[in-house]
Design a protein around this motif. Structure first.
Motif, PDB file in Angstrom:
ATOM      1  N   ILE B  18      81.580  53.397 -11.076  1.00 36.07           N
ATOM      2  CA  ILE B  18      80.377  54.212 -10.946  1.00 36.07           C
ATOM      3  C   ILE B  18      80.777  55.670 -10.880  1.00 36.07           C
ATOM      4  O   ILE B  18      81.457  56.100  -9.951  1.00 36.07           O
ATOM      5  N   PHE B  19      80.357  56.404 -11.900  1.00 36.94           N
ATOM      6  CA  PHE B  19      80.697  57.812 -11.965  1.00 36.94           C
ATOM      7  C   PHE B  19      79.581  58.650 -11.363  1.00 36.94           C
ATOM      8  O   PHE B  19      78.395  58.369 -11.573  1.00 36.94           O
ATOM      9  N   GLY B  20      79.992  59.682 -10.659  1.00 37.58           N
ATOM     10  CA  GLY B  20      79.036  60.642 -10.140  1.00 37.58           C
ATOM     11  C   GLY B  20      79.630  62.036 -10.269  1.00 37.58           C
ATOM     12  O   GLY B  20      80.851  62.185 -10.418  1.00 37.58           O
ATOM     13  N   PHE B  21      78.772  63.031 -10.233  1.00 35.01           N
ATOM     14  CA  PHE B  21      79.245  64.406 -10.358  1.00 35.01           C
ATOM     15  C   PHE B  21      78.783  65.178  -9.139  1.00 35.01           C
ATOM     16  O   PHE B  21      77.573  65.298  -8.884  1.00 35.01           O
ATOM     17  N   ASN B  71      67.903  50.611 -13.994  1.00 36.74           N
ATOM     18  CA  ASN B  71      67.828  51.408 -15.220  1.00 36.74           C
ATOM     19  C   ASN B  71      68.881  52.508 -15.274  1.00 36.74           C
ATOM     20  O   ASN B  71      68.667  53.553 -15.867  1.00 36.74           O
ATOM     21  N   LEU B  72      69.986  52.235 -14.655  1.00 33.69           N
ATOM     22  CA  LEU B  72      71.079  53.193 -14.759  1.00 33.69           C
ATOM     23  C   LEU B  72      71.748  53.048 -16.121  1.00 33.69           C
ATOM     24  O   LEU B  72      71.719  51.980 -16.720  1.00 33.69           O
ATOM     25  N   TYR B  73      72.348  54.121 -16.573  1.00 34.02           N
ATOM     26  CA  TYR B  73      73.118  54.039 -17.805  1.00 34.02           C
ATOM     27  C   TYR B  73      74.382  53.242 -17.513  1.00 34.02           C
ATOM     28  O   TYR B  73      75.112  53.539 -16.565  1.00 34.02           O
ATOM     29  N   ALA B  95      84.869  44.814 -16.994  1.00 29.26           N
ATOM     30  CA  ALA B  95      84.570  46.106 -16.370  1.00 29.26           C
ATOM     31  C   ALA B  95      83.397  46.778 -17.065  1.00 29.26           C
ATOM     32  O   ALA B  95      83.252  46.680 -18.286  1.00 29.26           O
ATOM     33  N   TYR B  96      82.599  47.448 -16.277  1.00 26.77           N
ATOM     34  CA  TYR B  96      81.489  48.248 -16.779  1.00 26.77           C
ATOM     35  C   TYR B  96      81.580  49.610 -16.118  1.00 26.77           C
ATOM     36  O   TYR B  96      82.048  49.723 -14.998  1.00 26.77           O
ATOM     37  N   TYR B  97      81.099  50.614 -16.818  1.00 26.07           N
ATOM     38  CA  TYR B  97      80.944  51.873 -16.108  1.00 26.07           C
ATOM     39  C   TYR B  97      79.478  52.255 -16.087  1.00 26.07           C
ATOM     40  O   TYR B  97      78.714  51.840 -16.960  1.00 26.07           O
ATOM     41  N   ALA B  98      79.100  53.000 -15.069  1.00 28.63           N
ATOM     42  CA  ALA B  98      77.709  53.424 -14.925  1.00 28.63           C
ATOM     43  C   ALA B  98      77.686  54.877 -14.494  1.00 28.63           C
ATOM     44  O   ALA B  98      78.654  55.371 -13.909  1.00 28.63           O
ATOM     45  N   LEU B  99      76.604  55.549 -14.832  1.00 30.40           N
ATOM     46  CA  LEU B  99      76.460  56.954 -14.460  1.00 30.40           C
ATOM     47  C   LEU B  99      75.288  57.096 -13.507  1.00 30.40           C
ATOM     48  O   LEU B  99      74.202  56.603 -13.792  1.00 30.40           O
ATOM     49  N   ILE B 100      75.503  57.753 -12.394  1.00 31.08           N
ATOM     50  CA  ILE B 100      74.370  58.008 -11.518  1.00 31.08           C
ATOM     51  C   ILE B 100      74.382  59.448 -11.033  1.00 31.08           C
ATOM     52  O   ILE B 100      75.417  60.107 -11.004  1.00 31.08           O
ATOM     53  N   ASN B 101      73.188  59.903 -10.727  1.00 32.40           N
ATOM     54  CA  ASN B 101      73.031  61.201 -10.100  1.00 32.40           C
ATOM     55  C   ASN B 101      73.290  61.009  -8.610  1.00 32.40           C
ATOM     56  O   ASN B 101      72.544  60.312  -7.931  1.00 32.40           O
ATOM     57  N   VAL B 102      74.337  61.635  -8.131  1.00 30.35           N
ATOM     58  CA  VAL B 102      74.770  61.411  -6.752  1.00 30.35           C
ATOM     59  C   VAL B 102      73.619  61.580  -5.749  1.00 30.35           C
ATOM     60  O   VAL B 102      73.519  60.843  -4.768  1.00 30.35           O
ATOM     61  N   GLY B 151      75.390  62.766 -20.448  1.00 25.73           N
ATOM     62  CA  GLY B 151      75.817  63.535 -19.290  1.00 25.73           C
ATOM     63  C   GLY B 151      74.688  63.823 -18.320  1.00 25.73           C
ATOM     64  O   GLY B 151      74.905  63.923 -17.119  1.00 25.73           O
ATOM     65  N   PHE B 152      73.486  63.920 -18.858  1.00 27.42           N
ATOM     66  CA  PHE B 152      72.335  64.244 -18.035  1.00 27.42           C
ATOM     67  C   PHE B 152      72.086  63.204 -16.961  1.00 27.42           C
ATOM     68  O   PHE B 152      71.440  63.480 -15.954  1.00 27.42           O
ATOM     69  N   ARG B 153      72.621  62.000 -17.185  1.00 23.07           N
ATOM     70  CA  ARG B 153      72.485  60.945 -16.188  1.00 23.07           C
ATOM     71  C   ARG B 153      73.261  61.268 -14.926  1.00 23.07           C
ATOM     72  O   ARG B 153      73.080  60.620 -13.901  1.00 23.07           O
TER      73      ARG B 153
END
Lengths: 224, 224
Positions: B18-21, B71-73, B95-102, B151-153
DNA sequence: TCAAAAGTGTTAGATTTACACCCATGA
DNA sequence: TCATGGGTGTAAATCTAACACTTTTGA
């Protein structure tokens, strides 16, 4: 060992998309399924992952049992695991693609396994989700092909620039300008011109080239 | 159903990167493993694939149970299946990766699950082959990020161009020229300037932008 | 008044694309 | 001698990369 015993296990198989280049076309090796369910349908070649076998090993073994060849270029495409993808039972399948030089594939072995080279643009409907696997494999292979020198795995050791160009056209599905293509090749020192001339496909004869892996490793700048 | 009964089954699990920025850095959500073997080691969050569950569904469920979000990417990275990758028993993991807005991640939930945001450049050693999964996920995400507007995710709905630039710098690991970056953004009509001004990060205030998905679908030309 | 981040254009160089004719040879 | 595929260079257009100063405002 009982760490995970509360969870259920599933069958895992491997399916291989074997790409070849022949008659100016990108081809895939498919055959008639020899097993129920779906016996007789067009299908990729595959096999089940054994309990004591890594998935890459399984793919390599599957590939070798079909082709008799080893050290083939092979990459994982991904896992396919919809609940009802297999009409028989629940099976998760991991797809791999491999590149072979069609001439290296023994004709007798091919017939024994009852598989055929089929133009990727004329594929029939395949068993289960195998068409989807092929599409994904193709997309991934296309990408790699433009950034890594893997195309040579689809050609004989010695090849003409025209062959190489036709290969790239077949894989990418687009025409390429001959002069621009050859200009870019000239910039890559690891694609070496030999003294040899191919007289089979043209009267005049075309210079034969060779991919020098050693030279590539020293200066790995590839872009097509 | 006994089609494949001669073959053996294996456990299949899913692990999510799970990636966050946040704070100008790309981060990954990791926690202490709550199960034997390997209890207490740093680990990705994951779960076993149930008998009646597709692998994408399993990943979505796993992701939701951890974050409360849906509905996460999310994209599959691939299957990991070396014979001894898991110190306990033979498990194949996808493995899966997902993007979330922290900011969307509820702090309380985070604490309940005992997971933390860790800078991807300061990751500790993780359980099993999880570091390898993260590396592969990152590489794949980097590629997608430059060809698709994902990236907007990782950002709030409204963001400044400086934030967006820092995001791209964090993901790609390279500095980007401010003027060139903004020039490219201006060419993409689906990144819309709003009337709103962000006064939190600068005295002067920065214009807030928004990604317009509808506009993107009409003219999907993205390249960064 | 000054520190901190926002915002803004131009130019040189590199890369990409388009394009047409001569060459060598076997049939 | 002619049909076939091999081989070669140049110019315009596009894209990329480098680069520095002014603006606004809160502290």
């Amino acid at each position: 060992m009982t760490f995970y015993s509360e969870h259920s296990k599933v069958w895992v198989s491997v399916d291989v998309i074997i790409f070849g280049f022949d008659e100016g076309k990108l081809k895939v090796l498919i055959g008639r399924r020899q097993m129920d369910p779906g016996r007789g349908e067009w299908s990729l070649y595959g096999g089940f992952v054994a309990a004591d076998e890594g998935i890459d090993d399984c793919a390599a073994r599957t590939l070798q049992s079909l082709t008799g060849l080893h050290n083939l270029y092979m990459r994982q495409v991904g896992a396919f695991g919809s609940i009802d993808r297999d009409p028989g039972e629940r099976v998760i399948s991991i797809a791999y693609y491999a590149l072979i030089n069609v001439k290296d594939y023994d004709e007798q072995l091919r017939q024994e396994h009852q598989v055929e080279w089929v133009d990727i643009n004329s594929l029939p409907e395949l068993y289960s989700d195998h068409n989807k696997m092929v599409r994904q494999a193709l997309r991934q292979m296309q990408q790699k092909m433009h950034t890594e020198p893997i195309g040579f795995r689809l050609l004989p050791q010695l090849f003409t620039l025209t062959q190489l160009q036709h290969l790239y056209e077949a894989v990418s599905g687009q025409e390429i300008d001959k002069r621009n293509f050859r200009k870019r090749i000239k910039d890559m020192d690891f694609i070496e011109k030999t003294e040899l001339i191919d007289k089979l496909t043209s009267k005049r004869g075309a210079a034969l080239y060779r991919f020098n892996k050693r030279a590539y490793n020293e200066d790995p700048n590839f872009k097509l």
